[in-house]
Design a protein around this motif. Sequence first.
Motif, PDB file in Angstrom:
ATOM      1  N   ALA A  75      33.250  66.874  49.973  1.00  0.00           N
ATOM      2  CA  ALA A  75      33.008  67.749  48.823  1.00  0.00           C
ATOM      3  C   ALA A  75      32.433  66.965  47.647  1.00  0.00           C
ATOM      4  CB  ALA A  75      34.300  68.450  48.422  1.00  0.00           C
ATOM      5  N   SER A  76      32.934  65.760  47.422  1.00  0.00           N
ATOM      6  CA  SER A  76      32.404  64.917  46.338  1.00  0.00           C
ATOM      7  C   SER A  76      30.952  64.547  46.594  1.00  0.00           C
ATOM      8  CB  SER A  76      33.237  63.653  46.190  1.00  0.00           C
ATOM      9  OG  SER A  76      34.532  63.966  45.781  1.00  0.00           O
ATOM     10  N   MET A  77      30.603  64.275  47.846  1.00  0.00           N
ATOM     11  CA  MET A  77      29.218  63.942  48.180  1.00  0.00           C
ATOM     12  C   MET A  77      28.291  65.140  47.981  1.00  0.00           C
ATOM     13  SD  MET A  77      28.755  60.885  48.898  1.00  0.00           S
ATOM     14  CE  MET A  77      30.062  59.882  48.282  1.00  0.00           C
ATOM     15  N   ILE A  78      28.776  66.342  48.285  1.00  0.00           N
ATOM     16  CA  ILE A  78      27.970  67.541  48.064  1.00  0.00           C
ATOM     17  C   ILE A  78      27.716  67.739  46.575  1.00  0.00           C
ATOM     18  CG2 ILE A  78      28.009  70.065  48.224  1.00  0.00           C
ATOM     19  CD1 ILE A  78      29.450  69.690  50.929  1.00  0.00           C
ATOM     20  N   ILE A  79      28.748  67.540  45.761  1.00  0.00           N
ATOM     21  CA  ILE A  79      28.581  67.659  44.310  1.00  0.00           C
ATOM     22  C   ILE A  79      27.626  66.578  43.796  1.00  0.00           C
ATOM     23  CG2 ILE A  79      29.792  67.410  42.102  1.00  0.00           C
ATOM     24  CD1 ILE A  79      32.227  68.718  43.522  1.00  0.00           C
ATOM     25  N   LEU A  83      24.059  67.100  41.810  1.00  0.00           N
ATOM     26  CA  LEU A  83      23.741  66.478  40.518  1.00  0.00           C
ATOM     27  C   LEU A  83      22.521  65.569  40.616  1.00  0.00           C
ATOM     28  CD1 LEU A  83      27.291  65.670  39.147  1.00  0.00           C
ATOM     29  CD2 LEU A  83      25.699  67.384  38.316  1.00  0.00           C
ATOM     30  N   ALA A  84      22.354  64.904  41.751  1.00  0.00           N
ATOM     31  CA  ALA A  84      21.169  64.060  41.939  1.00  0.00           C
ATOM     32  C   ALA A  84      19.902  64.909  41.987  1.00  0.00           C
ATOM     33  CB  ALA A  84      21.308  63.246  43.219  1.00  0.00           C
ATOM     34  N   GLU A  85      19.987  66.075  42.616  1.00  0.00           N
ATOM     35  CA  GLU A  85      18.857  67.001  42.645  1.00  0.00           C
ATOM     36  C   GLU A  85      18.491  67.434  41.233  1.00  0.00           C
ATOM     37  OE1 GLU A  85      16.248  68.540  44.650  1.00  0.00           O
ATOM     38  OE2 GLU A  85      17.269  67.094  45.863  1.00  0.00           O
ATOM     39  N   LEU A  86      19.510  67.787  40.443  1.00  0.00           N
ATOM     40  CA  LEU A  86      19.245  68.184  39.060  1.00  0.00           C
ATOM     41  C   LEU A  86      18.671  67.025  38.249  1.00  0.00           C
ATOM     42  CD1 LEU A  86      22.378  70.361  38.318  1.00  0.00           C
ATOM     43  CD2 LEU A  86      20.016  71.135  38.421  1.00  0.00           C
ATOM     44  N   ALA A  87      19.191  65.838  38.469  1.00  0.00           N
ATOM     45  CA  ALA A  87      18.697  64.678  37.719  1.00  0.00           C
ATOM     46  C   ALA A  87      17.250  64.367  38.075  1.00  0.00           C
ATOM     47  CB  ALA A  87      19.577  63.464  37.998  1.00  0.00           C
ATOM     48  N   SER A  88      16.863  64.597  39.327  1.00  0.00           N
ATOM     49  CA  SER A  88      15.474  64.338  39.689  1.00  0.00           C
ATOM     50  C   SER A  88      14.558  65.443  39.187  1.00  0.00           C
ATOM     51  CB  SER A  88      15.338  64.193  41.203  1.00  0.00           C
ATOM     52  OG  SER A  88      15.600  65.434  41.847  1.00  0.00           O
ATOM     53  N   ALA A  89      15.080  66.666  39.048  1.00  0.00           N
ATOM     54  CA  ALA A  89      14.252  67.769  38.557  1.00  0.00           C
ATOM     55  C   ALA A  89      14.076  67.706  37.045  1.00  0.00           C
ATOM     56  CB  ALA A  89      14.875  69.094  38.958  1.00  0.00           C
ATOM     57  N   TYR A  90      15.137  67.328  36.334  1.00  0.00           N
ATOM     58  CA  TYR A  90      15.110  67.272  34.870  1.00  0.00           C
ATOM     59  C   TYR A  90      15.577  65.898  34.405  1.00  0.00           C
ATOM     60  CZ  TYR A  90      15.337  72.321  35.587  1.00  0.00           C
ATOM     61  OH  TYR A  90      15.124  73.589  36.004  1.00  0.00           O
ATOM     62  N   PRO A  91      14.743  64.872  34.486  1.00  0.00           N
ATOM     63  CA  PRO A  91      15.197  63.552  34.041  1.00  0.00           C
ATOM     64  C   PRO A  91      15.427  63.539  32.529  1.00  0.00           C
ATOM     65  CG  PRO A  91      12.874  63.502  34.636  1.00  0.00           C
ATOM     66  CD  PRO A  91      13.367  64.867  34.964  1.00  0.00           C
ATOM     67  N   GLY A  95      22.437  63.686  30.268  1.00  0.00           N
ATOM     68  CA  GLY A  95      23.364  63.900  31.372  1.00  0.00           C
ATOM     69  C   GLY A  95      23.522  65.357  31.756  1.00  0.00           C
ATOM     70  N   GLN A  96      24.744  65.730  32.124  1.00  0.00           N
ATOM     71  CA  GLN A  96      24.997  67.079  32.595  1.00  0.00           C
ATOM     72  C   GLN A  96      24.778  68.132  31.514  1.00  0.00           C
ATOM     73  OE1 GLN A  96      28.919  66.337  34.483  1.00  0.00           O
ATOM     74  NE2 GLN A  96      28.181  67.844  35.929  1.00  0.00           N
ATOM     75  N   TYR A  97      24.881  67.762  30.266  1.00  0.00           N
ATOM     76  CA  TYR A  97      24.672  68.718  29.185  1.00  0.00           C
ATOM     77  C   TYR A  97      23.300  69.373  29.310  1.00  0.00           C
ATOM     78  CZ  TYR A  97      23.487  70.567  24.648  1.00  0.00           C
ATOM     79  OH  TYR A  97      23.068  71.385  23.657  1.00  0.00           O
ATOM     80  N   GLN A  98      22.298  68.584  29.637  1.00  0.00           N
ATOM     81  CA  GLN A  98      20.937  69.096  29.762  1.00  0.00           C
ATOM     82  C   GLN A  98      20.846  70.149  30.866  1.00  0.00           C
ATOM     83  OE1 GLN A  98      18.441  68.202  27.804  1.00  0.00           O
ATOM     84  NE2 GLN A  98      16.863  69.373  28.819  1.00  0.00           N
ATOM     85  N   TYR A  99      21.474  69.897  32.012  1.00  0.00           N
ATOM     86  CA  TYR A  99      21.390  70.831  33.133  1.00  0.00           C
ATOM     87  C   TYR A  99      22.146  72.120  32.823  1.00  0.00           C
ATOM     88  CZ  TYR A  99      20.852  66.142  35.006  1.00  0.00           C
ATOM     89  OH  TYR A  99      20.521  64.843  35.187  1.00  0.00           O
TER      90      TYR A  99
END
Length: 108
Positions: A75-79, A83-91, A95-99
């Motif tokens: 479950a941690s790896m899925i999360i 988050l890695a997908e979001l970080a690559s889409a919106y560098p 951090g998470q605030y942006q997403y």
Amino acid sequence: MIDKEQPVIERLDDLQLQAQGHEAVMPRQFTLWSLIAFAIAVSSAWLAVSSLLTTHLTFAGPVGATWVPLVSGVASMIIAAGLAELASAYPSSSGQYQYVSRHDPYHS
């Protein structure tokens, strides 16, 4: 300016930064081993597993002590993958605030 004596990975990173309109100004001082050591020190995985193992054994028995860490790890790896997908889409450096601010339907 790209230095030809840099390792290939660093040159690719610099090219990606230049394509995005940025310039690499911070020195890269971490080696692979120092990053691994830092990740283990920050995550404190052994401490967390040893402190939770008694709870698993008490409430779920040996089967729970085997499966609970494995399922929670998956479950941690899925999360982390999400988050890695979001970080690559919106560098971004926020951090998470942006997403969350981009995907929150109530505050858009």
